[in-house]
Write a protein that holds these residues in place. Structure first.
Motif, PDB file in Angstrom:
ATOM      1  N   UNK A  36       7.329   7.389  -4.577  1.00  0.00           N
ATOM      2  CA  UNK A  36       6.274   6.649  -5.348  1.00  0.00           C
ATOM      3  C   UNK A  36       5.280   7.442  -5.785  1.00  0.00           C
ATOM      4  N   UNK A  37       5.085   8.048  -6.717  1.00  0.00           N
ATOM      5  CA  UNK A  37       4.007   8.922  -7.088  1.00  0.00           C
ATOM      6  C   UNK A  37       2.645   8.147  -7.826  1.00  0.00           C
ATOM      7  N   UNK A  38       1.583   7.807  -7.174  1.00  0.00           N
ATOM      8  CA  UNK A  38       0.402   7.045  -7.576  1.00  0.00           C
ATOM      9  C   UNK A  38      -0.702   7.852  -7.836  1.00  0.00           C
ATOM     10  N   UNK A  39      -1.770   7.402  -8.486  1.00  0.00           N
ATOM     11  CA  UNK A  39      -3.191   7.912  -8.359  1.00  0.00           C
ATOM     12  C   UNK A  39      -3.514   8.160  -7.081  1.00  0.00           C
ATOM     13  N   UNK A  40      -4.449   9.321  -6.772  1.00  0.00           N
ATOM     14  CA  UNK A  40      -4.719   9.572  -5.182  1.00  0.00           C
ATOM     15  C   UNK A  40      -5.631   8.440  -4.792  1.00  0.00           C
ATOM     16  N   UNK A  41      -6.530   7.547  -5.531  1.00  0.00           N
ATOM     17  CA  UNK A  41      -7.404   6.829  -5.072  1.00  0.00           C
ATOM     18  C   UNK A  41      -6.528   5.484  -4.407  1.00  0.00           C
ATOM     19  N   UNK A  42      -5.353   5.277  -5.038  1.00  0.00           N
ATOM     20  CA  UNK A  42      -4.519   4.111  -4.570  1.00  0.00           C
ATOM     21  C   UNK A  42      -3.801   4.565  -3.401  1.00  0.00           C
ATOM     22  N   UNK A  43      -3.380   5.918  -3.256  1.00  0.00           N
ATOM     23  CA  UNK A  43      -2.620   6.377  -2.143  1.00  0.00           C
ATOM     24  C   UNK A  43      -3.643   6.480  -0.940  1.00  0.00           C
ATOM     25  N   UNK A  44      -4.712   7.055  -1.279  1.00  0.00           N
ATOM     26  CA  UNK A  44      -5.727   6.977  -0.283  1.00  0.00           C
ATOM     27  C   UNK A  44      -6.061   5.798   0.462  1.00  0.00           C
ATOM     28  N   UNK A  45      -6.074   4.816  -0.451  1.00  0.00           N
ATOM     29  CA  UNK A  45      -6.510   3.398   0.270  1.00  0.00           C
ATOM     30  C   UNK A  45      -5.485   2.898   1.065  1.00  0.00           C
ATOM     31  N   UNK A  46      -4.205   3.134   0.506  1.00  0.00           N
ATOM     32  CA  UNK A  46      -2.848   2.683   1.329  1.00  0.00           C
ATOM     33  C   UNK A  46      -2.949   3.412   2.532  1.00  0.00           C
ATOM     34  N   UNK A  47      -3.264   4.878   2.488  1.00  0.00           N
ATOM     35  CA  UNK A  47      -3.175   5.776   3.821  1.00  0.00           C
ATOM     36  C   UNK A  47      -4.155   4.822   4.843  1.00  0.00           C
ATOM     37  N   UNK A  48      -5.170   4.755   4.109  1.00  0.00           N
ATOM     38  CA  UNK A  48      -6.286   4.248   5.264  1.00  0.00           C
ATOM     39  C   UNK A  48      -6.104   2.975   5.766  1.00  0.00           C
ATOM     40  N   UNK A  92       5.454   7.895  -0.393  1.00  0.00           N
ATOM     41  CA  UNK A  92       4.377   7.828  -1.047  1.00  0.00           C
ATOM     42  C   UNK A  92       3.475   9.066  -1.218  1.00  0.00           C
ATOM     43  N   UNK A  93       3.321   9.348  -2.389  1.00  0.00           N
ATOM     44  CA  UNK A  93       2.299  10.550  -2.528  1.00  0.00           C
ATOM     45  C   UNK A  93       1.545  10.234  -3.773  1.00  0.00           C
ATOM     46  N   UNK A  94       0.442  10.981  -3.715  1.00  0.00           N
ATOM     47  CA  UNK A  94      -0.300  11.232  -5.011  1.00  0.00           C
ATOM     48  C   UNK A  94       0.187  12.068  -6.010  1.00  0.00           C
ATOM     49  N   UNK A 130       6.049  -0.396   4.527  1.00  0.00           N
ATOM     50  CA  UNK A 130       7.014   0.129   3.725  1.00  0.00           C
ATOM     51  C   UNK A 130       6.778   1.588   3.357  1.00  0.00           C
ATOM     52  N   UNK A 131       5.851   2.303   4.053  1.00  0.00           N
ATOM     53  CA  UNK A 131       5.463   3.736   3.826  1.00  0.00           C
ATOM     54  C   UNK A 131       6.206   4.512   4.761  1.00  0.00           C
ATOM     55  N   UNK A 132       7.521   5.056   4.548  1.00  0.00           N
ATOM     56  CA  UNK A 132       8.194   5.825   5.666  1.00  0.00           C
ATOM     57  C   UNK A 132       7.641   7.215   5.712  1.00  0.00           C
ATOM     58  N   UNK A 133       7.297   7.893   4.563  1.00  0.00           N
ATOM     59  CA  UNK A 133       6.711   9.454   4.486  1.00  0.00           C
ATOM     60  C   UNK A 133       5.715   9.366   3.422  1.00  0.00           C
TER      61      UNK A 133
END
Length: 185
Positions: free
Chosen positions: A98-110, A68-70, A116-119
């Motif tokens: 999975x390249x997504x918008x930063x706000x989506x990635x940041x929400x998932x990260x937090x 997962x990455x922005x 399902x997020x291995x790396x």
């Protein structure tokens, strides 16, 4: 094992056009007070065979992984992720990027912990130019941070942060960096 699978120098030279500095484990750069003094030492040399051997030793069978990455936030971030995915493929993994918008990635990260997020490709600026910022932000378990931490590291971070003698404080940051590198966080 994954650290040995990634050719950081090649990514810097090609994907980033030489516009980056390798940092051991990715924690601190040379412009940060308290950065790891062995920064020029190649801690995890690129060695796909060693990566495969370490995976086998740990009983890990490479297979599908999700990265997962922005996109569009960092210099050539999508290209960096694709290069990493290709290098992981070379040691037997089947990466799904999975390249997504930063706000989506940041929400998932937090959200912590997403099965399902291995790396995850992440960047962390050091807003204070002091090693405490990244260590406290990323490895102190009471903060959002990364997905790794323990009481021993929390104690080390608090002790270093509250030490007034600069030489002693800097030595403590060297020890923190060494533990993080040894643990391959």
């Amino acid at each position: 094992a994954l650290n040995h699978a990634i050719d950081v120098k090649l990514i810097i030279e090609t994907v980033l056009g030489g516009n980056a500095v390798a940092t051991p484990g990715g924690y601190e750069g040379p412009g940060v007070w308290g950065y790891y003094k062995d920064i020029d030492k190649e801690v995890y040399p690129f060695d796909p065979n060693k990566a495969k051997a370490l995976l086998a030793e740990a009983g890990v069978k490479p297979g599908p992984i999700n990265i997962l990455s922005a996109k569009g936030r960092l210099l050539n971030d999508a290209e960096v992720v694709q290069a990493i995915a290709g290098m992981l493929q070379n040691i037997g993994f089947s990466p799904q990027v999975n390249l997504l918008d930063f706000t989506v990635v940041n929400d998932e990260w937090n959200r912590k912990y997403r099965e399902e997020m291995d790396l995850h490709l992440w960047s962390n600026a050091n807003n204070t130019a002091d090693a405490d910022y990244n260590y406290s932000t990323n490895f102190y378990t009471k903060n959002t941070g990364l997905y790794w931490g323990n009481q021993e590291m929390d104690d080390r971070i608090v002790k270093a942060r509250t030490t007034l003698d600069t030489a002693s404080r800097e030595a403590q940051y060297q020890e923190i960096a060494k533990v993080l590198l040894d643990e391959a966080v």
